[in-house]
Write a protein that holds these residues in place. Structure first.
Motif, PDB file in Angstrom:
ATOM      1  N   ILE A   1     -39.740  24.455   9.783  1.00 43.70           N
ATOM      2  CA  ILE A   1     -38.991  24.648   8.545  1.00 43.70           C
ATOM      3  C   ILE A   1     -37.952  23.552   8.408  1.00 43.70           C
ATOM      4  O   ILE A   1     -37.164  23.304   9.333  1.00 43.70           O
ATOM      5  CB  ILE A   1     -38.319  26.026   8.540  1.00 43.70           C
ATOM      6  CG1 ILE A   1     -39.364  27.133   8.556  1.00 43.70           C
ATOM      7  CG2 ILE A   1     -37.384  26.179   7.348  1.00 43.70           C
ATOM      8  CD1 ILE A   1     -38.774  28.513   8.741  1.00 43.70           C
ATOM      9  N   GLY A   2     -37.924  22.908   7.274  1.00 48.06           N
ATOM     10  CA  GLY A   2     -36.888  21.939   6.934  1.00 48.06           C
ATOM     11  C   GLY A   2     -36.579  22.063   5.461  1.00 48.06           C
ATOM     12  O   GLY A   2     -37.483  22.153   4.627  1.00 48.06           O
ATOM     13  N   LEU A   3     -35.282  22.103   5.091  1.00 49.24           N
ATOM     14  CA  LEU A   3     -34.949  22.431   3.707  1.00 49.24           C
ATOM     15  C   LEU A   3     -33.706  21.695   3.244  1.00 49.24           C
ATOM     16  O   LEU A   3     -32.689  21.635   3.935  1.00 49.24           O
ATOM     17  CB  LEU A   3     -34.734  23.949   3.580  1.00 49.24           C
ATOM     18  CG  LEU A   3     -34.649  24.533   2.166  1.00 49.24           C
ATOM     19  CD1 LEU A   3     -35.927  24.264   1.391  1.00 49.24           C
ATOM     20  CD2 LEU A   3     -34.395  26.044   2.247  1.00 49.24           C
ATOM     21  N   ARG A   4     -33.823  21.104   2.054  1.00 48.35           N
ATOM     22  CA  ARG A   4     -32.691  20.619   1.278  1.00 48.35           C
ATOM     23  C   ARG A   4     -32.868  21.178  -0.131  1.00 48.35           C
ATOM     24  O   ARG A   4     -33.985  21.252  -0.637  1.00 48.35           O
ATOM     25  CB  ARG A   4     -32.657  19.087   1.244  1.00 48.35           C
ATOM     26  CG  ARG A   4     -32.284  18.441   2.558  1.00 48.35           C
ATOM     27  CD  ARG A   4     -32.338  16.915   2.482  1.00 48.35           C
ATOM     28  NE  ARG A   4     -33.728  16.415   2.469  1.00 48.35           N
ATOM     29  CZ  ARG A   4     -34.065  15.140   2.281  1.00 48.35           C
ATOM     30  NH1 ARG A   4     -33.112  14.228   2.076  1.00 48.35           N
ATOM     31  NH2 ARG A   4     -35.335  14.771   2.304  1.00 48.35           N
ATOM     32  N   VAL A   5     -31.757  21.578  -0.776  1.00 47.17           N
ATOM     33  CA  VAL A   5     -31.870  22.277  -2.059  1.00 47.17           C
ATOM     34  C   VAL A   5     -30.822  21.770  -3.049  1.00 47.17           C
ATOM     35  O   VAL A   5     -29.830  21.139  -2.672  1.00 47.17           O
ATOM     36  CB  VAL A   5     -31.691  23.802  -1.887  1.00 47.17           C
ATOM     37  CG1 VAL A   5     -32.758  24.375  -0.974  1.00 47.17           C
ATOM     38  CG2 VAL A   5     -30.300  24.146  -1.371  1.00 47.17           C
ATOM     39  N   GLU A   6     -31.077  22.068  -4.300  1.00 45.98           N
ATOM     40  CA  GLU A   6     -30.093  21.868  -5.369  1.00 45.98           C
ATOM     41  C   GLU A   6     -30.238  23.034  -6.344  1.00 45.98           C
ATOM     42  O   GLU A   6     -31.326  23.608  -6.512  1.00 45.98           O
ATOM     43  CB  GLU A   6     -30.302  20.551  -6.101  1.00 45.98           C
ATOM     44  CG  GLU A   6     -29.274  20.251  -7.189  1.00 45.98           C
ATOM     45  CD  GLU A   6     -27.832  20.261  -6.691  1.00 45.98           C
ATOM     46  OE1 GLU A   6     -27.197  21.344  -6.744  1.00 45.98           O
ATOM     47  OE2 GLU A   6     -27.351  19.209  -6.232  1.00 45.98           O
ATOM     48  N   VAL A   7     -29.106  23.385  -6.954  1.00 47.92           N
ATOM     49  CA  VAL A   7     -29.062  24.468  -7.930  1.00 47.92           C
ATOM     50  C   VAL A   7     -28.442  23.915  -9.198  1.00 47.92           C
ATOM     51  O   VAL A   7     -27.432  23.190  -9.144  1.00 47.92           O
ATOM     52  CB  VAL A   7     -28.233  25.657  -7.398  1.00 47.92           C
ATOM     53  CG1 VAL A   7     -28.100  26.729  -8.462  1.00 47.92           C
ATOM     54  CG2 VAL A   7     -28.872  26.235  -6.146  1.00 47.92           C
ATOM     55  N   TYR A   8     -29.021  24.247 -10.348  1.00 43.00           N
ATOM     56  CA  TYR A   8     -28.559  23.712 -11.630  1.00 43.00           C
ATOM     57  C   TYR A   8     -28.098  24.862 -12.527  1.00 43.00           C
ATOM     58  O   TYR A   8     -28.689  25.948 -12.520  1.00 43.00           O
ATOM     59  CB  TYR A   8     -29.688  22.950 -12.330  1.00 43.00           C
ATOM     60  CG  TYR A   8     -30.255  21.832 -11.508  1.00 43.00           C
ATOM     61  CD1 TYR A   8     -29.709  20.552 -11.564  1.00 43.00           C
ATOM     62  CD2 TYR A   8     -31.342  22.058 -10.655  1.00 43.00           C
ATOM     63  CE1 TYR A   8     -30.232  19.518 -10.798  1.00 43.00           C
ATOM     64  CE2 TYR A   8     -31.873  21.040  -9.894  1.00 43.00           C
ATOM     65  CZ  TYR A   8     -31.311  19.773  -9.959  1.00 43.00           C
ATOM     66  OH  TYR A   8     -31.823  18.753  -9.199  1.00 43.00           O
ATOM     67  N   GLY A   9     -27.027  24.615 -13.296  1.00 41.44           N
ATOM     68  CA  GLY A   9     -26.520  25.644 -14.197  1.00 41.44           C
ATOM     69  C   GLY A   9     -25.144  25.307 -14.689  1.00 41.44           C
ATOM     70  O   GLY A   9     -24.771  24.129 -14.814  1.00 41.44           O
ATOM     71  N   CYS A  10     -24.348  26.343 -14.958  1.00 44.11           N
ATOM     72  CA  CYS A  10     -23.001  26.166 -15.482  1.00 44.11           C
ATOM     73  C   CYS A  10     -22.194  27.426 -15.184  1.00 44.11           C
ATOM     74  O   CYS A  10     -22.735  28.416 -14.692  1.00 44.11           O
ATOM     75  CB  CYS A  10     -23.032  25.883 -16.986  1.00 44.11           C
ATOM     76  SG  CYS A  10     -23.866  27.174 -17.941  1.00 44.11           S
ATOM     77  N   VAL A  11     -20.926  27.378 -15.524  1.00 42.29           N
ATOM     78  CA  VAL A  11     -20.049  28.526 -15.291  1.00 42.29           C
ATOM     79  C   VAL A  11     -20.465  29.676 -16.209  1.00 42.29           C
ATOM     80  O   VAL A  11     -20.735  29.479 -17.399  1.00 42.29           O
ATOM     81  CB  VAL A  11     -18.583  28.146 -15.555  1.00 42.29           C
ATOM     82  CG1 VAL A  11     -17.696  29.384 -15.471  1.00 42.29           C
ATOM     83  CG2 VAL A  11     -18.128  27.092 -14.571  1.00 42.29           C
ATOM     84  N   TYR A  12     -20.564  30.856 -15.638  1.00 40.83           N
ATOM     85  CA  TYR A  12     -20.929  32.043 -16.415  1.00 40.83           C
ATOM     86  C   TYR A  12     -19.661  32.656 -16.996  1.00 40.83           C
ATOM     87  O   TYR A  12     -18.722  33.003 -16.264  1.00 40.83           O
ATOM     88  CB  TYR A  12     -21.647  33.050 -15.523  1.00 40.83           C
ATOM     89  CG  TYR A  12     -22.019  34.328 -16.232  1.00 40.83           C
ATOM     90  CD1 TYR A  12     -23.014  34.347 -17.204  1.00 40.83           C
ATOM     91  CD2 TYR A  12     -21.367  35.521 -15.921  1.00 40.83           C
ATOM     92  CE1 TYR A  12     -23.356  35.513 -17.848  1.00 40.83           C
ATOM     93  CE2 TYR A  12     -21.706  36.702 -16.560  1.00 40.83           C
ATOM     94  CZ  TYR A  12     -22.703  36.699 -17.533  1.00 40.83           C
ATOM     95  OH  TYR A  12     -23.045  37.853 -18.167  1.00 40.83           O
ATOM     96  N   LYS A  13     -19.627  32.793 -18.289  1.00 44.84           N
ATOM     97  CA  LYS A  13     -18.442  33.314 -18.960  1.00 44.84           C
ATOM     98  C   LYS A  13     -18.713  34.743 -19.416  1.00 44.84           C
ATOM     99  O   LYS A  13     -19.733  35.016 -20.058  1.00 44.84           O
ATOM    100  CB  LYS A  13     -18.080  32.438 -20.158  1.00 44.84           C
ATOM    101  CG  LYS A  13     -17.710  31.012 -19.765  1.00 44.84           C
ATOM    102  CD  LYS A  13     -17.397  30.165 -20.989  1.00 44.84           C
ATOM    103  CE  LYS A  13     -17.042  28.742 -20.585  1.00 44.84           C
ATOM    104  NZ  LYS A  13     -16.750  27.890 -21.755  1.00 44.84           N
TER     105      LYS A  13
END
Length: 1231
Positions: free
Chosen positions: A167-179
């Protein structure tokens, strides 16, 4: 999954998130979120080395060893992200560990608010819960989320990985502040929104909110008015309930209040979206994307609420802090009432909002209730060490929730020998017992189901050789034991390992969720268990409750009741009129014509013209004449009506309510070859229209509610009837009325001196079934018939007849992008049904013992639903294949539907999901295909009767009466036998079936009769004549001591006995209390579908059985004398044995049990080891003679008339009498 995949089982639940206004709240909500996070925001289950830490798992990072990797001994690896605040996540991306052979090929995504309670994200209901990962270490795979996630914590859980590395993992998460605007309710708080005026009346309301609940009950919204109006939205046992009343309680005290329930398991501490939309009486309730519609049934269409709306509870006026119902405990955000942001007003302390103990942030409950899922019903368990007990005491406390009826909850050893104290669920109830005692017995049983999916608390205390048990804070139950607890052993939750020193699963292991496990008041540290530092476990998933509501949406059709277990759902079709795994198939024939082909005679029958379609069955009278079959639909006013005193301003109005709905009538008429309705109108000085301006004074409404003014034999637009056009009315100053069919009549000119009108609207009469023989012929090189796409996402049933001389051919095919469905003849003796819903092709093949390309009609029925696929060919055994409980289940078709591709021969009576396809009409438009089918056996005229099968011959046809209870050239000759004292016929069944040959001497068919096993249905028909009681007509028994018996009791009444459950008493039904031992011929028909029992003796009657068990493995069927020692008839009730010992003396005729014809079998198979005949039995025509005598004796009688059920042969008689009577009063005009 490779052998190197994770060793734990994964939950099979999913979560379809609600949309926050749009797919993604804002077009620019796609920025990367991880680059600004500190190292402390990254956590993991373990780390392979100091250079492969979780904070190294940022996309495209090469520091250290270029990514995160867990220890190779980690049984449940995960990587966790803390986004520091609630964010709206719209996409994710993954990458392998840089410069290595380590990457993740598939994973699942969890989300939550606290980092302790998690929910699994699913793209939709019909996709798997896993994401495709990487195929190398450097490539980036991005997934845009169909529905954005609002959460602070995310967890990536690897499921499969590189076969050459780890197992090898690099990640990114995309979005914005939830209002959002959020409020916290502690169970003693509420928000009050006060109106500017004393009361507020609305005809439209819209309420929307998101909530997260820490309890199963609590009021979300409430408003009420002084006149009795109210609206309440609340959680009740984890389900959302909406209660509504719009009427004045004083003016309309009997007006029905309406309630609707939706959702389940909503107390899971996760966010749920709710939308209530009301417009007048129409209301939609939506929970997490699922919508239920209701209509209020009262008079008013506005909601009047006094003073205020309350949120979170219902306060008692004048008593601050007191509430009428349980208050909501949890968080609510983005709460809007008719466009008003309630929480925002409260935060800004506006005057119209009163806030009581409400805070404006969402706090987590204390202590945190972290769940663990027990995944396997065979091998899940949690083992915890039991510390020294000191003074021989033990206290155990935990919460659990499950759907399963069986499962071990807790077990511990006792000091004395091999005894164990066991707490388990059995038949849905809680039982505490000692295993291994000399007499093993249940010592404590607590009534009430604990398998409802709700959280239940259990407290078990062991002190001084006494055990006490408390369930859900109910009264304590106690029992004495003979031994102390063994402090040197472990305790087991949910199950036992295979080798555990005496502990064993009494039935199955527990499958469900547990939380708050305390031993001697110490909360168990489950993260330590997961890390291998405490106790042991198998097939568990930590930090999540994977229970799933498989009844939402409800896939049980036609109002079937859905129940469920952990793995699947079940449909209870009792009382619906439908059967099958999803209540898809109608139990009724489609028409009276179909009833005649089944061998029925005139009588009342339920018919279902649209089969598995949405319309329910309706009760009609089937008049089986020699040349035609008439379907008669009654209405509420079929007698003659005298109308006087009607004016144009106050006309006479009569609405005709038929025993079938208008939609059912449209379907019936559309299926029939011909329909007619007798309308008699006689009048004196009563005009149809104003002679000066042509304005109609009388009219009628058709079935669409359209106003019509033309009359009998005329055409639209002419306000006269045929006698006026033909100038043959009795008096040409007046016009008479005649039309087919109508729903309302209006008469407006009978108020003058001497004026009157008399009318009668008869029942609707239809004959023929234009789809039963609707056919098309396909020739070599011809094209196929094209129809619109088959609408079959969730359920698909296909039925047709075909005949061919070809060895193969495609009967039906519809393709999608990847999905498809096909029905074809694959070999001269095999039919194959094959389809793909996205999980790979599934095929079912039925091979016939005789060729299917014999130029004879063969019946095929294929079905596919969420539970199973099935294929039936002729009378061969039904072939079924269970559907997987997970994976894709929607059949996505795209192209046109093709019928007869590369097929040579004829296809007729093609029905898809209750819709009849008009093959003949489409064949007229298709080159190379002709409407109809040549041959003697291809017309609607029934050449073979009573289930007889028409067989084509070179110079004509013959009727195969194999599956008919009748004989003769056209299967019309009744097969009757005269029974004397002590005589009987017994058929003994063997396994496996087929049972025996049952061939008609005039038939060349080699087909066999199979006794189908495994269906909860029986069909019985017989005629009998006797003067002796008691009497045994028929008795069927199984190898499992089940039986069905039809007897005449001492008083001659007919009794039907069903004994399906050996542990319960037989059920007795008496459809005819008067004596039938009257020397007359009586016809009895019995049909069972599950718990529904339909009996016809002159009229139809319906009963409900307590059991829907199958009559498994038939053993014997007996007509006549039965004794306790008869083969297969052990266990009969005393009254049944008494009737059986007397046997039957008289005439039995046309006996049918399912596909068996016992009397014919006895005649044709005399000498067979499977047929046992005792006493003197004589083949005779006693049934036909009795029937003829009965007909002659009643032909001249004048029967009393039931307005709702008028016999056709009496109609004309009454019609003549009444016309003669009216003629003495008024100058009557002919029709």
């Amino acid at each position: 999954m490779s052998s190197r995949s994770a060793s734990w089982f994964y939950i099979v639940s999913y979560f379809v998130l609600s949309i926050f206004g749009s797919i993604h709240a804002a077009n620019n909500c796609n920025g990367p979120l991880l680059s600004v996070l500190p190292e402390s925001s990254f956590e993991s289950s373990s780390t392979s080395s100091s250079s492969q830490l979780p904070h190294s798992a940022k996309l495209n990072r090469r520091e250290g060893e270029g990514g995160w990797a867990p220890e190779r001994s980690d049984r449940q690896p995960w990587l966790q992200l803390d986004l520091r605040q609630k964010m709206e996540v719209t996409a994710i991306a993954t990458q392998g560990r840089s410069g290595s052979s380590d990457w993740v090929t598939s994973f699942m995504l969890l989300f939550g608010d606290s980092g302790l309670a998690w929910k699994q994200y699913g793209q939709s209901e019909d996709t798997g819960q896993t994401y495709t990962g990487n195929t190398n270490s450097e490539g980036v795979v991005q997934h845009k989320l169909v529905h954005s996630i609002a959460a602070r914590f995310l967890r990536f859980v690897p499921l499969d990985w590189s076969t050459t590395g780890w197992i090898g993992l690099r990640v990114e998460v995309y979005g914005c502040v939830y209002k959002s605007d959020v409020a916290d309710f502690n169970g003693r708080s509420a928000l009050l929104y006060r109106f500017n005026q004393k009361s507020q009346r609305t005809v439209k309301d819209v309420i929307s909110l998101r909530f997260k609940s820490y309890g199963a009950d609590g009021v979300l919204v409430h408003g009420e008015g002084h006149r009795g109006d109210y609206l309440t939205l609340e959680l009740h046992h984890g389900t959302l309930a909406l209660h509504l009343n719009l009427d004045d309680a004083k003016l309309y005290p009997s007006s029905a209040n309406v309630s609707v329930f939706l959702g389940c398991l909503l107390d899971d501490q996760l966010w749920h979206y709710v939308l209530v939309k009301r417009s007048n009486k129409q209301v939609n309730l939506t929970v997490d994307g699922h919508t239920r519609h209701l209509s209020t049934t009262g008079v008013e269409d506005s909601l009047e609420v006094d003073y205020e709306l309350s949120f979170g509870g219902i306060p008692i006026p004048g008593k601050p802090g007191s509430f009428l119902r349980k208050n909501f405990h949890g968080c609510i955000e983005n709460l809007y009432y008719n466009g008003v942001n309630i929480i925002n007003l409260a935060k800004r302390r506006k005057l119209q909002i009163h806030s009581g103990n409400v805070t404006f942030s969402c706090s987590e409950p204390q202590p945190q209730m972290v769940s663990t899922t027990f995944l396997s019903s065979s091998s899940s368990y949690l083992s915890l060490p039991l510390e020294p007990l000191g003074v021989w005491g033990l206290d155990v406390h935990f919460h659990f929730r499950t759907w399963n009826q069986e499962g071990l909850l807790f077990s511990t050893g006792l000091a004395q020998g091999s005894q164990h104290l066991v707490l388990q669920i059995s038949r849905g109830q809680l039982h505490l017992m000692v295993h291994g005692a000399a007499e093993q017995k249940t010592n404590i049983s607590i009534e009430g189901s604990v398998t409802d999916g709700l959280w239940h608390s259990v407290s078990l205390s062991y002190r001084d050789l006494m055990v006490s048990l408390v369930l859900d804070n109910e009264p304590t139950s106690t029992m004495d034991v003979q031994s102390h607890a063994d402090s040197g052993n472990s305790v087991f939750f949910g199950g036992c390992p295979q080798y555990s020193g005496g502990c064993k699963n009494p039935t199955v292991a527990f499958q469900g969720c547990m939380r708050q496990i305390l031993l001697n008041n110490q909360l168990m540290d489950l993260p330590r268990v997961q890390q291998g530092l405490l106790g042991n476990y198998s097939k568990l998933q930590f930090d999540i409750c994977g229970i799933r509501n498989r009844c939402l949406p409800n896939f049980c059709e036609h109002d079937g009741r859905c129940t469920q277990s952990w793995d699947t759902f079940y449909c209870d079709c009792s009382g619906t009129g439908y059967t099958g795994e999803t209540c898809h198939n109608s139990i009724y024939e489609a028409s009276c014509e179909a009833h005649r082909q089944m061998g029925s005679t005139s009588g009342y029958f339920y018919i279902d013209p649209d089969g598995s379609g949405p319309l329910k069955a309706t009760l009609v009278y089937c008049n089986m004449t020699e040349d035609k079959v008439w379907t008669v639909v009654d209405h509420n006013n079929s007698g003659f009506v005298n109308v006087t005193g009607a004016t144009t301003k106050k006309p006479y109005v009569m609405r005709f309510n038929y025993t079938a709905s208008l939609e059912q009538l449209r379907t019936l008429i559309g299926r029939s070859e011909h329909c007619q309705q007798e309308v008699v109108y006689s009048c004196r000085k009563s005009r149809l229209f104003n002679t000066w301006d042509g304005r109609p004074l009388s009219w009628w409404l058709d079935r669409s509610g359209e106003k019509q003014t033309y009359w009998g034999g005329s055409v639209p637009g002419v306000q006269q009837c045929s006698c006026s056009l033909e100038e043959n009315c009795i008096d040409m100053n007046y016009f008479c009325n005649y039309h087919l069919p109508l729903t309302e009549i209006v008469i407006g000119d009978t108020n003058r001196t001497g004026s009157a009108a008399v009318y009668r609207v008869g029942s609707l009469h239809c004959n023929g079934d234009r789809f039963l023989w609707n056919s098309a012929s396909f020739y070599p090189g011809s094209s196929s018939l094209h129809f619109p796409k088959f609408q079959a996402e969730l359920s698909a049933d296909i039925s047709l007849y075909f005949k061919t001389t070809a060895s193969s051919g495609v009967l039906l095919e519809n393709l999608g992008t990847a999905d498809f469905i096909t029905l074809k003849l694959t070999t001269p003796s095999a039919i194959t049904f094959i389809f793909d819903v996205g999980n790979g092709p599934v095929d079912l093949t039925v091979t016939s013992p005789v060729p299917l390309n014999d130029k004879q009609w063969h019946y095929v029925r294929a079905e596919r639903n969420l539970k199973e696929a099935s294929l039936q060919v002729d009378q061969l055994p039904l072939h079924t294949l269970e559907a997987p409980s997970e994976g894709h289940y929607r059949l996505q078709l795209k192209s046109l539907l093709f019928i007869g591709s590369s097929f040579l021969g004829c296809i007729r009576a093609l029905t898809l999901n209750g819709v009849n396809l008009d093959l003949e009409e489409q064949a007229k438009l298709t080159p190379g295909v002709t409407p109809g089918c040549p041959g003697h056996c291809s017309g609607s005229a029934s050449v073979c009767h009573n289930r007889g099968r028409c067989m084509e011959k070179n110079s004509g046809y013959v009727c195969d009466c194999t599956h008919s209870a009748y004989n003769g050239p056209q299967c019309k000759k009744e097969v009757s036998m005269s029974f004397e004292s002590g005589s009987s016929v017994t058929l003994t069944f063997q396994m496996p079936f087929p049972v025996m040959h049952n061939r008609d001497r005039g038939s060349q068919s080699s087909s066999r009769i199979y006794a189908h096993d495994g269906e909860s249905r029986e069909n019985v028909a017989l005629s009998f004549l006797t003067t002796r009681t008691p009497a045994m007509l028929l008795c069927v028994s199984t190898y499992h001591q089940q039986y069905l018996a039809i007897i005449l009791a001492n008083n001659g009444s007919l009794q039907i006995w069903f004994h399906l459950n050996r542990e319960e008493r037989a059920e007795i039904f008496t459809p005819k209390a008067s004596s039938l031992a009257d020397g007359q011929l009586h016809r009895v028909q019995v049909h069972r579908e599950g718990k529904d029992l339909y009996v016809q003796v002159n009229i139809d009657q319906k009963y409900n059985l307590s059991s829907d068990l199958k009559m498994n493995t038939l053993r014997s069927l007996t007509l006549g004398k039965v004794t306790a020692t008869s083969a297969g008839h052990a266990g009969l009730a005393e009254e049944v044995l008494r009737a059986g010992s007397k046997g039957f003396i008289g005439c039995l005729s046309s006996v049918l049990f399912n596909h068996l014809t016992p009397l014919k079998t006895a005649i044709l198979n005399h000498g067979s080891s499977l047929v046992h005949v005792l006493g003197n039995l004589v083949e005779s025509n006693c049934g036909a003679l009795a029937d003829s005598t009965t007909s002659q004796s009643t032909s001249g009688e004048f029967n009393s008339i039931d307005v709702n059920h008028v016999w056709l042969h009496n109609m004309d008689f009454i019609y003549v009498i009444l016309l003669a009577y009216i003629d003495t009063q008024y100058p009557i005009m002919t029709k």
